[in-house]
Write an enzyme that holds these catalytic residues in place. Structure first.
Site, PDB file in Angstrom:
ATOM      1  N   THR A 189     -23.174  -2.216  -6.186  1.00  0.00           N
ATOM      2  CA  THR A 189     -23.734  -0.885  -5.899  1.00  0.00           C
ATOM      3  C   THR A 189     -22.668   0.066  -5.370  1.00  0.00           C
ATOM      4  O   THR A 189     -21.806  -0.319  -4.577  1.00  0.00           O
ATOM      5  CB  THR A 189     -24.867  -1.014  -4.872  1.00  0.00           C
ATOM      6  OG1 THR A 189     -25.890  -1.852  -5.405  1.00  0.00           O
ATOM      7  CG2 THR A 189     -25.455   0.334  -4.524  1.00  0.00           C
ATOM      8  N   GLY A 228     -23.728  -6.285   1.419  1.00  0.00           N
ATOM      9  CA  GLY A 228     -24.083  -7.227   2.482  1.00  0.00           C
ATOM     10  C   GLY A 228     -22.926  -8.156   2.822  1.00  0.00           C
ATOM     11  O   GLY A 228     -22.373  -8.795   1.943  1.00  0.00           O
ATOM     12  N   GLU A 468     -31.664  -4.868  -5.509  1.00  0.00           N
ATOM     13  CA  GLU A 468     -31.589  -5.742  -6.692  1.00  0.00           C
ATOM     14  C   GLU A 468     -32.562  -5.293  -7.784  1.00  0.00           C
ATOM     15  O   GLU A 468     -33.240  -6.107  -8.421  1.00  0.00           O
ATOM     16  CB  GLU A 468     -31.815  -7.202  -6.296  1.00  0.00           C
ATOM     17  CG  GLU A 468     -30.700  -7.703  -5.378  1.00  0.00           C
ATOM     18  CD  GLU A 468     -30.606  -9.203  -5.319  1.00  0.00           C
ATOM     19  OE1 GLU A 468     -30.808  -9.847  -6.353  1.00  0.00           O
ATOM     20  OE2 GLU A 468     -30.306  -9.715  -4.235  1.00  0.00           O
TER      21      GLU A 468
END
Length: 642
Positions: A189, A228, A468
């Site tokens: 992303t 993350g 996602e």
């Protein structure tokens, strides 16, 4: 009417108890007996074996789950506390973001040292994969942050190496990843591109003189965002980037890049910033990454799909760029499976809490001096929670089907797995938000307390509807797949095969004009009704899309109403769209479809006025947020420095 009468009677009696009609009826002042908690198990019998039912719901590895539950309950790291004579474990959400992240990492280390992750990347086969699912689901019941940290490390970083890499990548990276000697993250992303992965702006070129790839972030919108593990812990990342070879863009490819050394120092030519505090998941260190001429060796290209020779030639057995790109999205399927299953388990938590509370909390009595009525004995309370219980059971069995579909995957089943996982992920996460909201309200004021979990779980899992794969985008992909399947079958005059459409090869079901209780409870009737609905919706959808395609580009509509008139119409139409208008015969099926079409039309007519309408709220800019204005500049590297 009977239900309304009953509730009116209860309320009337309640009021009469405190408002006697004459002074003679006024009793002497005395205290009411204090309420005592009575466990529902003392009054609620079990009509079936709950252990056997749990085996059906969990589907696999029940003993392993219980072992892991016990291990977490025994450690002070999992924040055990005694409330009401029972021990409860859940994260301390009153901790700062930094403290929550540190505790998440300590808990992962604790689980690592006890062998929980053994074989997660180095063992193959159905047994190993299903055991991994079971442990992952058990950990996720405690805390979503741990589940996300593990999901990024094992399923995204590790999954990318498994799917995109070849043997030398597997040998070099997988065991060290399983043992956390390497801490991985997944840089797909970007600030400017989320669901549209094909449009990402990170660029990689190849230097044939040194045999290295050179990765660059060419502009602020190309910074990797929401990664993350990147803010604190990750040492390596999978970088998704456009690959430019000799001036030709070969599309999105995946590379391994180191972003920190073994002691946590950020590597040269890498810049990392924190994404900051979030409405949930503050135990996850989401970060942003910039690459400034970062060089990685040629073997760091994950090359199962495509490769670059030492002298700079692009090589791929998949000539079609669309098929090549699709192959790079494979790890996201595992992620969607996990998210779908996680949503089901959070729904279970919310319902277990709300229903147990409703079996012990009382309100109002039917007659004077009688006990107050249990919340779950009110038909209205049953109506709000019991259907959600049925929905959660259905989702639970469907989730087990999805897991088996995934672990038994073949190249031929990949399309089906993508469509099913996309639809289940979207529907289950939307359902989870609805269920948690209803459970929160059903718990009244107690639902607001963080320690009672239900309200807080909403914030923790809200992200599931967008990460996602944005749910709306996923459902569009599902619709596109169903559309293509329908059109192909019609054009070739062939039977439907796959995506659950085989029922359309049979004669159209006929719904009886008179529905008895026996009929309504008959599984064949229920399947017929659902199949008839799917058949009709798909047929109408194909017809609608085909008509739009035949017309070409949509034409601008003439401005026929003032803006307030359009807003009035839109509000009225979305009220009329409510299913009750169809259910009670106020609208025919055709008219209900006309309402939906008109809503779409009015939305498009109001689109040019959207900014003016929200500006009319009169809210000063300072009371809004950066994302409402120059969100690229607000997230630039220079803003980090200041």
């Amino acid at each position: 009417m009977d239900r309304a009468f009953q509730r009116t009677k209860i309320l009337t009696n309640h009021l009469l108890q405190s408002s006697p009609s004459s002074p003679a009826q006024i009793p002497s002042l005395s205290s009411n007996a204090c309420l005592d908690y009575s466990p529902p198990e003392l009054s609620e019998g079990y009509a079936f074996d709950i252990k056997e039912m749990r085996q059906l719901l969990d589907g696999h590895h029940v003993a392993d789950r219980d072992w892991l539950f016990g291990m977490m309950m025994q450690s002070k790291l999992f924040n055990p506390r005694v409330r009401g004579g029972k021990v409860f474990v859940s994260p301390d959400y009153n901790q700062s973001m930094e403290q929550q992240r540190e505790m998440t990492w300590k808990r992962i280390v604790y689980l690592l040292e006890r062998g929980v992750f053994k074989g997660w990347l180095t063992e193959k086969g159905e047994e190993a994969e299903m055991r991994k699912f079971a442990y992952f689901e058990a950990v996720g019941l405690f805390d979503h942050s741990i589940a996300i940290k593990l999901g990024v490390h094992f399923f995204l970083w590790g999954g990318a190496i498994q799917f995109f890499g070849t043997k030398h990548h597997h040998d070099k990276w997988l065991r060290d990843t399983e043992n956390y000697l390497i801490k991985g993250c997944f840089a797909m992303t970007e600030l400017g591109h989320g669901s549209n992965v094909r449009g990402i702006e990170t660029v990689t070129t190849y230097d044939s003189n040194t045999g290295e790839f050179v990765i660059n972030t060419p502009c602020e919108s190309a910074q990797k965002y929401w990664i993350g593990g990147a803010a604190n812990h990750a040492t390596h990342t999978i970088v998704f980037s456009q690959l430019n070879i000799n001036g030709t863009n070969q599309g999105v490819h995946a590379f391994i890049a180191q972003i920190r050394d073994a002691v946590g120092n950020v590597c040269p030519n890498i810049r990392i910033a924190d994404c900051g505090h979030k409405i949930g998941l503050n135990g996850v260190d989401n970060g942003r990454i910039w690459f400034d001429n970062v060089r990685v060796p040629r073997e760091n290209l994950l090359n199962s799909v495509a490769d670059v020779s030492a002298d700079g030639k692009y090589l791929s057995s998949i000539k079609d760029p669309d098929q090549r790109f699709a192959a790079f999205l494979a790890p996201l399927t595992a992620g969607r499976v996990n998210i779908a299953v996680s949503a089901v388990y959070q729904s279970k938590v919310g319902l277990a809490i709300a229903i147990r509370y409703a079996l012990t909390r009382r309100a109002f009595s039917v007659k004077p001096n009688e006990p107050e009525v249990l919340l779950l004995d009110y038909p209205s309370h049953q109506r709000r929670l019991v259907p959600l219980l049925a929905k959660t059971y259905a989702m639970s069995f469907a989730a087990n089907y999805l897991k088996m579909l995934y672990v038994k995957r073949t190249p031929q089943s990949n399309k089906t797995i993508h469509v099913v996982s996309s639809s289940f992920k979207a529907v289950f996460t939307w359902n989870n938000m609805q269920i948690l909201q209803e459970c929160r309200e059903a718990c009244g004021g107690q639902g607001l307390k963080t320690e009672n979990r239900v309200g807080h779980l909403k914030g923790e899992h809200d992200v599931q509807s967008t990460f996602e794969g944005d749910n709306n985008i996923l459902m569009q992909q599902v619709s596109k797949a169903l559309f293509a399947e329908y059109v192909a079958a019609q054009k070739k005059n062939k039977a439907f095969k796959g995506l659950g459409l085989e029922h359309m090869n049979k004669p159209c079901p006929v719904i009886p004009s008179q529905l008895t209780s026996a009929t309504l409870r008959c599984s064949q009737f229920q399947m017929d009704a659902l199949c008839l609905r799917e058949r009709d919706l798909l047929k109408c959808f194909v017809l609608d899309v085909s008509q739009h395609q035949a017309k070409g580009e949509s034409k601008e509509h003439a401005f026929i109403m003032d803006v307030l008139g359009m807003l009035r119409s839109l509000y009225a139409l979305i009220c009329i769209e409510d299913v009750a208008f169809l259910r009670y015969g106020y609208l025919s099926v055709d008219n209900a479809a006309a309402v939906r079409r008109e809503i779409t039309k009015v939305c498009s007519e109001l689109r040019p006025h959207a900014l003016a309408l929200v500006s009319s709220f009169g809210i000063p800019d300072a009371f809004l947020s950066p994302v409402a204005f120059n969100w690229i500049d607000a997230n630039s590297w220079s803003s980090v420095q200041h």
